[in-house]
Design a protein around this motif. Structure first.
Motif, PDB file in Angstrom:
ATOM      1  N   VAL A  26      51.194 -15.147   2.494  1.00  0.00           N
ATOM      2  CA  VAL A  26      50.478 -16.045   3.423  1.00  0.00           C
ATOM      3  C   VAL A  26      48.997 -15.676   3.471  1.00  0.00           C
ATOM      4  O   VAL A  26      48.130 -16.561   3.451  1.00  0.00           O
ATOM      5  CB  VAL A  26      51.103 -15.991   4.842  1.00  0.00           C
ATOM      6  CG1 VAL A  26      50.275 -16.793   5.834  1.00  0.00           C
ATOM      7  CG2 VAL A  26      52.515 -16.529   4.814  1.00  0.00           C
ATOM      8  N   HIS A  27      48.727 -14.364   3.516  1.00  0.00           N
ATOM      9  CA  HIS A  27      47.331 -13.907   3.494  1.00  0.00           C
ATOM     10  C   HIS A  27      46.623 -14.488   2.269  1.00  0.00           C
ATOM     11  O   HIS A  27      45.498 -14.983   2.357  1.00  0.00           O
ATOM     12  CB  HIS A  27      47.272 -12.369   3.422  1.00  0.00           C
ATOM     13  CG  HIS A  27      47.264 -11.731   4.770  1.00  0.00           C
ATOM     14  ND1 HIS A  27      46.174 -11.769   5.594  1.00  0.00           N
ATOM     15  CD2 HIS A  27      48.214 -11.055   5.441  1.00  0.00           C
ATOM     16  CE1 HIS A  27      46.450 -11.127   6.712  1.00  0.00           C
ATOM     17  NE2 HIS A  27      47.690 -10.693   6.659  1.00  0.00           N
ATOM     18  N   GLY A  28      47.300 -14.381   1.120  1.00  0.00           N
ATOM     19  CA  GLY A  28      46.730 -14.878  -0.132  1.00  0.00           C
ATOM     20  C   GLY A  28      46.488 -16.379  -0.072  1.00  0.00           C
ATOM     21  O   GLY A  28      45.398 -16.853  -0.423  1.00  0.00           O
ATOM     22  N   ARG A  29      47.490 -17.119   0.396  1.00  0.00           N
ATOM     23  CA  ARG A  29      47.340 -18.575   0.495  1.00  0.00           C
ATOM     24  C   ARG A  29      46.185 -18.951   1.424  1.00  0.00           C
ATOM     25  O   ARG A  29      45.437 -19.876   1.142  1.00  0.00           O
ATOM     26  CB  ARG A  29      48.643 -19.194   1.024  1.00  0.00           C
ATOM     27  CG  ARG A  29      49.734 -19.218  -0.012  1.00  0.00           C
ATOM     28  CD  ARG A  29      51.038 -19.736   0.552  1.00  0.00           C
ATOM     29  NE  ARG A  29      52.055 -19.790  -0.495  1.00  0.00           N
ATOM     30  CZ  ARG A  29      53.313 -20.124  -0.296  1.00  0.00           C
ATOM     31  NH1 ARG A  29      53.736 -20.432   0.913  1.00  0.00           N
ATOM     32  NH2 ARG A  29      54.169 -20.166  -1.306  1.00  0.00           N
ATOM     33  N   TYR A  30      46.079 -18.203   2.510  1.00  0.00           N
ATOM     34  CA  TYR A  30      45.021 -18.462   3.480  1.00  0.00           C
ATOM     35  C   TYR A  30      43.647 -18.220   2.835  1.00  0.00           C
ATOM     36  O   TYR A  30      42.738 -19.048   2.940  1.00  0.00           O
ATOM     37  CB  TYR A  30      45.235 -17.544   4.687  1.00  0.00           C
ATOM     38  CG  TYR A  30      44.118 -17.566   5.703  1.00  0.00           C
ATOM     39  CD1 TYR A  30      43.973 -18.625   6.592  1.00  0.00           C
ATOM     40  CD2 TYR A  30      43.210 -16.513   5.788  1.00  0.00           C
ATOM     41  CE1 TYR A  30      42.958 -18.639   7.534  1.00  0.00           C
ATOM     42  CE2 TYR A  30      42.195 -16.515   6.724  1.00  0.00           C
ATOM     43  CZ  TYR A  30      42.072 -17.584   7.593  1.00  0.00           C
ATOM     44  OH  TYR A  30      41.066 -17.594   8.520  1.00  0.00           O
ATOM     45  N   ARG A  31      43.535 -17.085   2.132  1.00  0.00           N
ATOM     46  CA  ARG A  31      42.247 -16.730   1.525  1.00  0.00           C
ATOM     47  C   ARG A  31      41.875 -17.731   0.423  1.00  0.00           C
ATOM     48  O   ARG A  31      40.759 -18.224   0.371  1.00  0.00           O
ATOM     49  CB  ARG A  31      42.345 -15.308   0.962  1.00  0.00           C
ATOM     50  CG  ARG A  31      41.020 -14.598   0.915  1.00  0.00           C
ATOM     51  CD  ARG A  31      41.146 -13.157   0.473  1.00  0.00           C
ATOM     52  NE  ARG A  31      41.923 -12.986  -0.731  1.00  0.00           N
ATOM     53  CZ  ARG A  31      43.080 -12.349  -0.791  1.00  0.00           C
ATOM     54  NH1 ARG A  31      43.605 -11.857   0.303  1.00  0.00           N
ATOM     55  NH2 ARG A  31      43.724 -12.213  -1.935  1.00  0.00           N
ATOM     56  N   TYR A  32      42.862 -18.036  -0.434  1.00  0.00           N
ATOM     57  CA  TYR A  32      42.595 -18.997  -1.509  1.00  0.00           C
ATOM     58  C   TYR A  32      42.261 -20.382  -0.933  1.00  0.00           C
ATOM     59  O   TYR A  32      41.418 -21.100  -1.447  1.00  0.00           O
ATOM     60  CB  TYR A  32      43.809 -19.102  -2.450  1.00  0.00           C
ATOM     61  CG  TYR A  32      43.965 -17.924  -3.374  1.00  0.00           C
ATOM     62  CD1 TYR A  32      42.910 -17.497  -4.172  1.00  0.00           C
ATOM     63  CD2 TYR A  32      45.167 -17.247  -3.458  1.00  0.00           C
ATOM     64  CE1 TYR A  32      43.053 -16.399  -5.008  1.00  0.00           C
ATOM     65  CE2 TYR A  32      45.327 -16.148  -4.296  1.00  0.00           C
ATOM     66  CZ  TYR A  32      44.265 -15.731  -5.072  1.00  0.00           C
ATOM     67  OH  TYR A  32      44.407 -14.651  -5.887  1.00  0.00           O
ATOM     68  N   GLY A  33      42.951 -20.716   0.130  1.00  0.00           N
ATOM     69  CA  GLY A  33      42.711 -22.014   0.783  1.00  0.00           C
ATOM     70  C   GLY A  33      41.282 -22.129   1.291  1.00  0.00           C
ATOM     71  O   GLY A  33      40.600 -23.131   1.072  1.00  0.00           O
ATOM     72  N   LEU A  34      40.851 -21.049   1.970  1.00  0.00           N
ATOM     73  CA  LEU A  34      39.473 -21.050   2.494  1.00  0.00           C
ATOM     74  C   LEU A  34      38.465 -21.114   1.353  1.00  0.00           C
ATOM     75  O   LEU A  34      37.461 -21.847   1.427  1.00  0.00           O
ATOM     76  CB  LEU A  34      39.227 -19.797   3.327  1.00  0.00           C
ATOM     77  CG  LEU A  34      39.550 -19.864   4.815  1.00  0.00           C
ATOM     78  CD1 LEU A  34      39.109 -18.580   5.506  1.00  0.00           C
ATOM     79  CD2 LEU A  34      38.880 -21.041   5.508  1.00  0.00           C
ATOM     80  N   ASP A  35      38.729 -20.342   0.280  1.00  0.00           N
ATOM     81  CA  ASP A  35      37.821 -20.345  -0.879  1.00  0.00           C
ATOM     82  C   ASP A  35      37.749 -21.738  -1.504  1.00  0.00           C
ATOM     83  O   ASP A  35      36.676 -22.216  -1.873  1.00  0.00           O
ATOM     84  CB  ASP A  35      38.301 -19.347  -1.940  1.00  0.00           C
ATOM     85  CG  ASP A  35      38.026 -17.904  -1.511  1.00  0.00           C
ATOM     86  OD1 ASP A  35      37.269 -17.736  -0.529  1.00  0.00           O
ATOM     87  OD2 ASP A  35      38.579 -16.988  -2.130  1.00  0.00           O
ATOM     88  N   LYS A  36      38.907 -22.364  -1.615  1.00  0.00           N
ATOM     89  CA  LYS A  36      38.963 -23.712  -2.211  1.00  0.00           C
ATOM     90  C   LYS A  36      38.152 -24.703  -1.361  1.00  0.00           C
ATOM     91  O   LYS A  36      37.350 -25.475  -1.891  1.00  0.00           O
ATOM     92  CB  LYS A  36      40.437 -24.148  -2.288  1.00  0.00           C
ATOM     93  CG  LYS A  36      40.672 -25.561  -2.749  1.00  0.00           C
ATOM     94  CD  LYS A  36      40.665 -25.664  -4.242  1.00  0.00           C
ATOM     95  CE  LYS A  36      40.967 -27.085  -4.690  1.00  0.00           C
ATOM     96  NZ  LYS A  36      40.772 -27.278  -6.108  1.00  0.00           N
ATOM     97  N   LEU A  37      38.354 -24.609  -0.057  1.00  0.00           N
ATOM     98  CA  LEU A  37      37.621 -25.505   0.850  1.00  0.00           C
ATOM     99  C   LEU A  37      36.124 -25.260   0.731  1.00  0.00           C
ATOM    100  O   LEU A  37      35.323 -26.189   0.689  1.00  0.00           O
ATOM    101  CB  LEU A  37      38.056 -25.279   2.301  1.00  0.00           C
ATOM    102  CG  LEU A  37      39.424 -25.834   2.689  1.00  0.00           C
ATOM    103  CD1 LEU A  37      39.802 -25.383   4.101  1.00  0.00           C
ATOM    104  CD2 LEU A  37      39.415 -27.361   2.643  1.00  0.00           C
TER     105      LEU A  37
END
Lengths: 277, 180
Positions: free
Chosen positions: B159-170
């Motif tokens: 989840v941490h990874g998804r959150y970080r990647y999500g923010l980076d993508k945004l």
């Protein structure tokens, strides 16, 4: 490069509002679903109870539990004195009270403190306030009349009265026996301290309690009069650690106070701008 | 929390007022989450509708163990995921390119919204669903990573990874938008 904090801030600002049509549709379907659920018999609970009673081991365990339940309070009574106060006494004392007056200090949405006086009666189902009047020291008045289903918000500074259809301002939950029962069950911390009220010298119990829940923490100090068992003062913080200024400080709480005649009627002052919503 | 517990208790006794009050309290919050997940106003409304109706149907047997807000957000998230899966199946059948890039919101609403928020919504639609869900549930939904992990059925570090990647993508989507 746009920092992550900006994006977080933007996401926090995302806000969508339901439409009136959607509200109507959901409310209608929810109430229908609730009504239909009433027709479903609660057979499950009955079955479990019968299974337990049929089992010989369960019978023995139940008998042992009953023996312990009877013996334990007797043993405790032999070695200790009766408590001066228990929340159950307040719950019992508070039932049947149908009006409240309190005065104190609270904060507005901008964090500014203001003094207030407050009169209210509960709604029929006891979940929240119905009729209500709240007066701030600065002259702002909010009046809710449940029978007329109308809310008035008067701001003398702006010379505006906002007349809103329905109950758009209320206190929730209503502080009744059920409130204290749930509070006792839910609060992770609960400390009772017996001392005299500084102003009146009456014997009181001060209950310090906090309710921890992610994103929704509260802490409270309730002061109960030992003779009447009713709450007479309270402080509420919107964090679980009693940090900072309380969200509400009620210096005076009177249950079943005789409410002044017409307290929940609002006379619109002459010359004010009326905004109907 | 206390207020919610009392409202749930009233619901269990069949109080219509309590059911409506729960709806009033969380309707906008849940709609915001649902629209963030799906990008579509009408689909988001349908999900919020279904969550509340299901809640009302089970209200008499409902027992609140955690926070009501978290429970309702989880329901919205589960339904949104079902819709996304259905969309993907449909898209595969129609040989569509991406189920997320859909210029679907109505133009009047776009005009009314702040320009930045509109861009954010567009960027959200282009972010992979699991990442979008983690970002929205954590930042807008106020849920902890532990709770999101339970909901998504993955480990907290995922989840941490998804959150970080999500923010980076945004961030990259919004920045590329700015450069244009």
């Amino acid at each position: 490069m746009r920092p992550a904090e900006n994006i977080k801030h933007l996401i926090q600002n995302l806000s969508d509002k339901t439409s009136v049509q959607m509200d109507q549709r959901v409310r209608q379907d929810m109430l229908q679903a609730l009504a239909e659920s009433e027709k479903t018999p609660a057979l499950m609970r009955l079955k479990i109870r019968r299974t337990v009673i049929k089992s010989p081991i369960a019978k023995l365990a139940a008998a042992a539990m009953i023996a312990i339940a009877i013996a334990l309070p007797l043993a405790i009574l032999n070695y200790t004195t009766a408590p001066a106060w228990a929340i159950e006494q307040t719950i019992e004392a508070i039932e049947g009270f149908h009006a409240i007056y309190c005065s104190g200090v609270t904060v507005d949405e901008n964090g500014n403190e203001f003094e207030f006086e407050y009169w209210a009666r509960p709604r029929k189902d006891g979940t929240a306030s119905g009729d209500l009047r709240m007066e701030a020291k600065g002259g702002q008045v909010i009046v809710v009349n449940e029978r007329q289903s109308i809310t008035y918000k008067y701001d003398p500074g702006k010379n505006i009265v906002s007349v809103e259809s329905g109950i758009t301002f209320y206190s929730s939950p209503w502080i009744n026996g059920e409130y204290f029962r749930t509070m006792k069950e839910d609060c992770t911390e609960w400390h009772e301290e017996y001392r005299k009220d500084e102003l009146t010298g009456r014997d009181c119990v001060f209950v310090k309690a906090s309710d921890r829940d992610p994103g929704n923490n509260w802490s409270y100090i309730f002061q109960f009069d030992l003779e009447t068992k009713l709450p007479i003062r309270m402080k509420v913080w919107n964090n679980s650690d009693f940090k900072g200024k309380p969200y509400v400080t009620a210096n005076k709480v009177v249950y079943n106070s005789v409410l002044p005649e017409g307290i929940f009627d609002f006379m619109i002052p002459e010359g004010v701008q009326i905004i109907k919503q | 929390m206390l207020e919610d517990k009392l409202l749930v208790l009233k619901c269990r006794h069949g109080s219509k007022d309590a059911v409506c009050r729960i709806y009033e309290k969380y309707k906008d919050y849940l709609l915001t989450l649902a629209k963030g997940f799906l990008g579509e106003q009408s689909e988001a409304e349908d999900i919020v509708h279904d969550v509340f109706v299901a809640f009302a149907r089970s209200a008499r047997q409902f027992r609140l163990t955690g926070s009501l807000k978290g429970y309702l957000a989880t329901c919205v998230s589960n339904l949104a995921r079902d819709r996304i899966r259905a969309r993907m199946r449909q898209a595969e059948a129609l040989d569509s390119t991406s189920p997320f890039v859909a210029g679907s919101s109505n133009p009047e609403q776009h005009a009314a919204e702040a320009e930045e928020l509109t861009r954010l919504r567009q960027a959200l639609r282009q972010t992979p669903y699991e990442q979008r869900e983690a970002v929205l549930l954590h930042i807008r939904g106020g849920m902890r990573f532990r709770e999101i992990a339970k909901l998504q059925g993955v480990s907290i570090s995922t989840v941490h990874g998804r959150y970080r990647y999500g923010l980076d993508k945004l961030r990259s989507l919004l920045n590329s938008e700015v450069k244009k």
